[in-house]
Enzyme design. Structure first.
Site, PDB file in Angstrom:
ATOM      1  N   SER A  46      96.109  75.167  42.008  1.00 40.35           N
ATOM      2  CA  SER A  46      97.087  75.302  43.154  1.00 40.35           C
ATOM      3  C   SER A  46      96.384  74.349  44.237  1.00 40.35           C
ATOM      4  O   SER A  46      95.471  74.318  44.507  1.00 40.35           O
ATOM      5  CB  SER A  46      96.922  76.864  43.540  1.00 40.35           C
ATOM      6  N   GLU A  47      97.443  73.417  44.546  1.00 39.84           N
ATOM      7  CA  GLU A  47      96.808  72.190  45.373  1.00 39.84           C
ATOM      8  C   GLU A  47      96.259  72.414  46.734  1.00 39.84           C
ATOM      9  O   GLU A  47      95.906  71.449  47.332  1.00 39.84           O
ATOM     10  CB  GLU A  47      98.091  71.237  45.242  1.00 39.84           C
ATOM     11  N   ASN A  48      96.386  73.688  47.178  1.00 40.23           N
ATOM     12  CA  ASN A  48      95.566  73.991  48.522  1.00 40.23           C
ATOM     13  C   ASN A  48      94.288  73.844  48.124  1.00 40.23           C
ATOM     14  O   ASN A  48      93.505  74.038  49.232  1.00 40.23           O
ATOM     15  CB  ASN A  48      96.296  75.281  49.159  1.00 40.23           C
TER      16      ASN A  48
END
Lengths: 218, 233
Positions: A46-48
């Site tokens: 998840s790119e966060n």
């Protein structure tokens, strides 16, 4: 019959391999997580800043400091890691993610993708989509083959502002699975009961159709 | 002599020196890991004409969104905006400018600024609106665009724990942009849930070393959740 959202997710899940690190975009791509084959280990990025995203928390597990890129509360699986946004995009831009699945408004025969902006309508931004398409080698685009008005979304040239140029090779629509090569779409599979004629009719960009087009089975 | 002690005792002191038309780099992703106390202080100060570099702009009535209420923001540099009616209204009215920047590029612009790198080449955005007017170079057969780093007059950061020397640890995905933001401010203000004495944190677990931190304050946090998603127990 056109593929359902679930069938599209199931078809993409067949691309998964044991030990894959995978980034799933918002919408139908998220459903792919429900069809990871038994016995196969896959880690969701998840790119966060989370590698090893788990399921949604129970009411008791909710933690405001634990969210995914869609800003939903999530959990982490055993063996997960959490890091900064720069680290997260180093993974993405450095080509370390094995499979990226995302939605789109349009793709074209040159592998261009438009997925974040419709001029004159609400513009919210590209988030991490431009990084994902520029950084990943193995990208699966999930989209409907044509708009509600029957207009093809598989074009000779994208009409909307691009998310990335020349980066898409694999497209799964509700009607077909296609690959992009040498400036053409190549029809590889069709949805159960969908005719080759219908796919030809709804594909605006140049389409190469082999003698035999296998039907997907579910 | 305070030595390495970075602790300040009020948000007034923490944000002292902030003036109209300055650039602020803010940590946070959505409403997760946002410097709530610094944002409230900026609202209280009424500083105007601000350029804010942050992945998002909060929501109506919370996070950076509250700075829109008195039109304090001139420009947002963000990857994803508009969860926020007031934001869209000011954008449409031409009162607010937005520079949409890919999320990874935004993180790297902060990281590079903090590391003394004025610009870098990236494939992200090549051939798109983001790449228009930017220098293009080819490396190993692939095209890249030149992106400039962004330094802030202030950086506002939310950590979990810090010692008095400003060594900071973040918690879970509240880390996000905070470590890069911390390096990119001429004045970096970090607010945390708990301040401890030097030696109480394991040096190998520090995310942001104190050298980047100018002012440290202990705050209280609402930690509002944007998308509350649950499964059945």
């Amino acid at each position: 019959m056109a593929l359902s959202r679930e069938q599209m997710a199931m078809r993409v899940a067949r691309e998964l391999q044991d030990g894959y690190y995978v980034n799933l975009g918002i919408g139908i791509p998220t459903l792919v997580a429900n069809y990871i084959p038994d016995g196969m280990e896959v880690m969701l990025q998840s790119e966060n800043g989370l590698l090893g995203m788990g399921q949604f928390p129970t009411e008791d597990e909710i933690d405001a400091d634990m969210i995914n890129a869609g800003k939903q509360t999530v959990t982490a699986i055993t063996g997960a890691s959490i890091f900064s946004s720069a680290e997260s995009f180093a993974m993405i831009r450095g080509g370390h993610v094995d499979l990226t699945v995302l939605g789109a408004f349009e793709v074209d025969v040159e592998g261009n993708i438009a997925s974040y902006m419709i001029p004159g309508k609400l513009v919210k931004g590209m988030g991490g989509a431009m990084d994902l398409v520029a950084g990943a080698d193995n990208i699966f685009v999930l989209m409907t083959h044509a708009s509600k008005h029957g207009e093809s979304k598989l074009l000779t040239k994208c009409t909307l502002p691009l998310t990335g140029a020349g980066c898409i090779k694999k497209v799964l629509t509700d009607l077909a699975y296609l690959e992009i090569e040498d400036g053409k779409f190549h029809l590889k599979e069709r949805a159960p009961g969908v005719s080759v004629e219908e796919i030809i009719e709804k594909t605006a960009g140049e389409l190469v159709v082999p003698a035999e087009v296998p039907e997907m089975t579910f | 002599m305070p030595g390495f002690d970075k602790v300040v005792n009020s948000y007034e002191e923490a944000m002292q020196g902030l003036e109209d038309d300055m650039t602020i780099i803010a940590g946070g992703f959505g409403l997760c890991g946002i410097p709530e106390g610094c944002i409230a202080q900026i609202k209280k100060m009424g500083t105007k004409g601000l350029t804010i570099v942050s992945n998002n702009c909060g929501v109506d009535g919370f996070g950076l969104g509250i700075l829109l209420e008195d039109k304090q923001v001139k420009k947002m540099i963000s990857s994803y905006v508009g969860e926020n009616a007031l934001f869209m209204q000011q954008l449409l009215d031409g009162e607010l400018e937005v520079e949409l920047t890919p999320q990874g590029t935004l993180a790297e612009k902060m990281r590079a600024a903090g590391a003394g790198i004025p610009a870098f080449y990236t494939a992200t955005g090549y051939g798109t609106l983001v790449g228009e007017g930017k220098d293009v170079r080819e490396f190993d057969g692939r095209k890249y665009i030149l992106e400039e780093s962004i330094k802030g007059d202030f950086a506002i950061v939310k950590g979990w724990k810090a010692d008095r020397y400003g060594n900071v640890i973040y918690r879970h995905t509240a880390q996000n942009f905070n470590p890069m933001a911390a390096t990119a401010g001429k004045i970096t203000v970090v607010e945390v849930e708990e301040i401890v004495e030097p030696g109480e944190l394991d040096p190998t677990q520090i995310h942001t070393p104190g050298i980047y931190v100018d002012r440290l304050i202990q705050g209280t946090f609402e930690k509002r959740i944007e998308q509350r998603t649950v499964r059945d127990a």
